[in-house]
Design a protein around this motif. Structure first.
Motif, PDB file in Angstrom:
ATOM      1  N   ARG A 137       0.835  -1.203   0.000  1.00 35.33           N
ATOM      2  CA  ARG A 137       0.000   0.000   0.000  1.00 35.33           C
ATOM      3  C   ARG A 137       0.873   1.258   0.000  1.00 35.33           C
ATOM      4  N   LEU A 138       1.925   1.252   0.823  1.00 36.81           N
ATOM      5  CA  LEU A 138       2.788   2.429   0.924  1.00 36.81           C
ATOM      6  C   LEU A 138       3.509   2.696  -0.393  1.00 36.81           C
ATOM      7  N   GLU A 139       4.013   1.668  -1.031  1.00 38.79           N
ATOM      8  CA  GLU A 139       4.704   1.861  -2.314  1.00 38.79           C
ATOM      9  C   GLU A 139       3.745   2.403  -3.364  1.00 38.79           C
ATOM     10  N   SER A 140       2.532   1.893  -3.394  1.00 38.30           N
ATOM     11  CA  SER A 140       1.548   2.372  -4.372  1.00 38.30           C
ATOM     12  C   SER A 140       1.226   3.845  -4.132  1.00 38.30           C
ATOM     13  N   PHE A 141       1.053   4.202  -2.876  1.00 34.61           N
ATOM     14  CA  PHE A 141       0.717   5.583  -2.517  1.00 34.61           C
ATOM     15  C   PHE A 141       1.860   6.547  -2.858  1.00 34.61           C
ATOM     16  N   LEU A 142       3.076   6.219  -2.420  1.00 32.23           N
ATOM     17  CA  LEU A 142       4.203   7.126  -2.628  1.00 32.23           C
ATOM     18  C   LEU A 142       4.625   7.191  -4.089  1.00 32.23           C
ATOM     19  N   LYS A 143       4.557   6.073  -4.784  1.00 32.23           N
ATOM     20  CA  LYS A 143       4.919   6.064  -6.199  1.00 32.23           C
ATOM     21  C   LYS A 143       3.970   6.946  -6.998  1.00 32.23           C
ATOM     22  N   ALA A 144       2.673   6.863  -6.704  1.00 32.11           N
ATOM     23  CA  ALA A 144       1.689   7.681  -7.427  1.00 32.11           C
ATOM     24  C   ALA A 144       1.863   9.159  -7.094  1.00 32.11           C
ATOM     25  N   TYR A 145       2.130   9.466  -5.828  1.00 28.79           N
ATOM     26  CA  TYR A 145       2.352  10.864  -5.451  1.00 28.79           C
ATOM     27  C   TYR A 145       3.574  11.420  -6.176  1.00 28.79           C
ATOM     28  N   GLN A 146       4.676  10.689  -6.114  1.00 25.34           N
ATOM     29  CA  GLN A 146       5.927  11.206  -6.660  1.00 25.34           C
ATOM     30  C   GLN A 146       5.973  11.181  -8.187  1.00 25.34           C
ATOM     31  N   ALA A 147       5.041  10.474  -8.821  1.00 24.52           N
ATOM     32  CA  ALA A 147       4.929  10.577 -10.278  1.00 24.52           C
ATOM     33  C   ALA A 147       4.433  11.956 -10.682  1.00 24.52           C
ATOM     34  N   VAL A 148       3.742  12.626  -9.776  1.00 24.51           N
ATOM     35  CA  VAL A 148       3.241  13.983 -10.022  1.00 24.51           C
ATOM     36  C   VAL A 148       4.203  15.020  -9.440  1.00 24.51           C
ATOM     37  N   ARG A 149       4.653  14.795  -8.200  1.00 20.47           N
ATOM     38  CA  ARG A 149       5.582  15.725  -7.540  1.00 20.47           C
ATOM     39  C   ARG A 149       6.619  14.926  -6.772  1.00 20.47           C
ATOM     40  N   PRO A 150       7.807  14.761  -7.349  1.00 16.31           N
ATOM     41  CA  PRO A 150       8.851  13.988  -6.657  1.00 16.31           C
ATOM     42  C   PRO A 150       9.279  14.652  -5.354  1.00 16.31           C
ATOM     43  N   PHE A 151       9.676  13.836  -4.386  1.00 15.17           N
ATOM     44  CA  PHE A 151      10.213  14.347  -3.123  1.00 15.17           C
ATOM     45  C   PHE A 151      11.547  15.056  -3.372  1.00 15.17           C
ATOM     46  N   THR A 152      11.795  16.085  -2.577  1.00 14.03           N
ATOM     47  CA  THR A 152      13.122  16.676  -2.538  1.00 14.03           C
ATOM     48  C   THR A 152      14.029  15.797  -1.670  1.00 14.03           C
ATOM     49  N   LYS A 153      15.326  16.045  -1.718  1.00 11.90           N
ATOM     50  CA  LYS A 153      16.258  15.295  -0.862  1.00 11.90           C
ATOM     51  C   LYS A 153      15.949  15.525   0.609  1.00 11.90           C
ATOM     52  N   GLU A 154      15.548  16.756   0.942  1.00 14.53           N
ATOM     53  CA  GLU A 154      15.219  17.072   2.331  1.00 14.53           C
ATOM     54  C   GLU A 154      13.981  16.292   2.785  1.00 14.53           C
ATOM     55  N   GLU A 155      13.032  16.136   1.897  1.00 10.20           N
ATOM     56  CA  GLU A 155      11.837  15.361   2.238  1.00 10.20           C
ATOM     57  C   GLU A 155      12.164  13.883   2.440  1.00 10.20           C
ATOM     58  N   GLN A 156      12.991  13.356   1.585  1.00 13.06           N
ATOM     59  CA  GLN A 156      13.381  11.953   1.732  1.00 13.06           C
ATOM     60  C   GLN A 156      14.055  11.715   3.086  1.00 13.06           C
ATOM     61  N   ALA A 157      14.935  12.651   3.473  1.00 10.75           N
ATOM     62  CA  ALA A 157      15.662  12.498   4.738  1.00 10.75           C
ATOM     63  C   ALA A 157      14.750  12.685   5.948  1.00 10.75           C
ATOM     64  N   SER A 158      13.687  13.466   5.804  1.00 12.23           N
ATOM     65  CA  SER A 158      12.806  13.796   6.936  1.00 12.23           C
ATOM     66  C   SER A 158      11.611  12.862   7.057  1.00 12.23           C
ATOM     67  N   TRP A 159      11.454  11.935   6.134  1.00 11.96           N
ATOM     68  CA  TRP A 159      10.264  11.086   6.109  1.00 11.96           C
ATOM     69  C   TRP A 159      10.029  10.321   7.423  1.00 11.96           C
ATOM     70  N   PRO A 160      11.014   9.644   7.994  1.00 13.90           N
ATOM     71  CA  PRO A 160      10.741   8.906   9.244  1.00 13.90           C
ATOM     72  C   PRO A 160      10.271   9.803  10.391  1.00 13.90           C
ATOM     73  N   LEU A 161      10.914  10.957  10.562  1.00 17.83           N
ATOM     74  CA  LEU A 161      10.503  11.857  11.637  1.00 17.83           C
ATOM     75  C   LEU A 161       9.123  12.444  11.386  1.00 17.83           C
ATOM     76  N   MET A 162       8.780  12.688  10.116  1.00 15.47           N
ATOM     77  CA  MET A 162       7.474  13.263   9.833  1.00 15.47           C
ATOM     78  C   MET A 162       6.354  12.243  10.038  1.00 15.47           C
ATOM     79  N   LEU A 163       6.642  10.985   9.778  1.00 15.79           N
ATOM     80  CA  LEU A 163       5.659   9.944  10.105  1.00 15.79           C
ATOM     81  C   LEU A 163       5.375   9.939  11.608  1.00 15.79           C
TER      82      LEU A 163
END
Length: 324
Positions: free
Chosen positions: A256-282
């Protein structure tokens, strides 16, 4: 949604027919669920045809705060994002007073909720969430997320006395971690804009197009009354924490997570800062809803049709996210 201020047909019939161009009110029904406002399905008859709307009476938000939410919905609807569109009265206003409280009428979206989502539903939500973020980039108004860090800092002391020692330690440790994160340069660098901030499964509708859920199309997003100008990554994390749960209702499901994130990032890819902050933001997203559910559970308001959510659900999610 809930009902704190009861309304019946006699209360609104003259108001609807005199102030609006949506026909004659024919039925009004309170909506069960949720915890913030009084919500009703409103049916009208115009030229012999039934039309459906949602009437909301705002119980906590002020008339000064509400233009942000209502104008954001109108802005997104005008950009083609499937969200409820506020209805104007004959004077062109979209915010009214009913029983001494702020009120609004919006269009009713088609479809139904999928409370047991499959991967295809997660993908549809991820794609539209990214489109919504981009559509809101030129929205001229800004308003802070009223349930962000400052609210956590204010609310946590009010609920601590109801918790056991381990829960208190978890809550205070996570608050300290998030304070450090929110005041960091890493957090400052995250892209931001208008965000829904409450995109749970019961705030999304799907329009069935076949014999099973795999053919569903997105009906739309609704209930924008927790929206704010926030980091887009927070909006994504809130959504993932609800839509992408594993069968144990606390861990993230990889498919489910891969489907959700892949579809989101096909429209707006994450920045490097977002990738690094993902665990803390969860973790931030889990903390936000644990705190609010503790508050609603232990310090409830009287209401018709109100059922507070179990706060331990997000306690377990926070523990899971801290182990990532």
């Amino acid at each position: 949604m809930a009902v704190f201020t009861p309304i019946d047909l006699a209360d609104i019939s003259n108001w609807i027919s005199q102030d609006f161009d949506i026909g004659q009110a024919s039925d009004i029904r309170g909506i069960h669920g949720g915890i913030e406002n009084s919500n009703f399905f409103l049916d009208t008859l115009k030229d012999g045809k039934k039309q459906q709307y949602v009437l909301t009476i705002f119980e906590r938000l002020s008339a000064e705060q509400l233009p942000f939410y209502l104008e954001l919905m109108r802005h997104l609807a005008n950009k083609g994002v499937p969200v409820p569109k506020p209805i104007e009265n004959k004077q062109g206003k979209i915010l009214f007073t009913l029983k001494g409280k702020p009120a609004a009428i919006v269009t009713k979206l088609p479809g139904l909720s999928r409370l047991e989502p499959e991967a295809n539903h997660c993908a549809l939500v991820g794609e539209m969430l990214a489109k919504m973020h981009l559509a809101g980039k030129d929205f001229p108004k800004a308003q802070e997320n009223l349930r962000s860090l400052a609210w956590w800092q204010k609310t946590i002391p009010q609920v601590l006395s109801y918790l056991n020692t381990s829960q208190k330690e978890l809550l205070m440790h996570e608050l300290k971690t998030q304070e450090e994160f929110f005041f960091s340069g890493k957090y400052d660098g995250l892209p931001q804009g208008a965000s829904h901030c409450d995109l749970f499964r019961d705030n999304v509708l799907f329009d069935p197009k076949g014999s099973d859920a795999s053919h569903d199309q997105l009906g739309g997003f609704f209930d924008f009354y927790f929206a704010g100008t926030d980091k887009w990554l927070f909006d994504i994390a809130v959504t993932a924490n609800d839509w992408c749960l594993a069968e144990n209702k606390q861990d993230l499901d990889p498919v489910r997570l891969e489907s959700f994130l892949k579809a989101y990032q096909a429209v707006r890819p994450f920045t490097k800062e977002e990738q690094a902050s993902w665990p803390l933001m969860l973790r931030a997203a889990a903390l936000r809803f644990w705190v609010s559910r503790l508050w609603d559970f232990y310090l409830p308001r009287d209401a018709q049709m109100l059922t507070p959510h179990d706060p331990t659900h997000f306690e377990r999610i926070l523990l899971s996210r801290r182990s990532l």
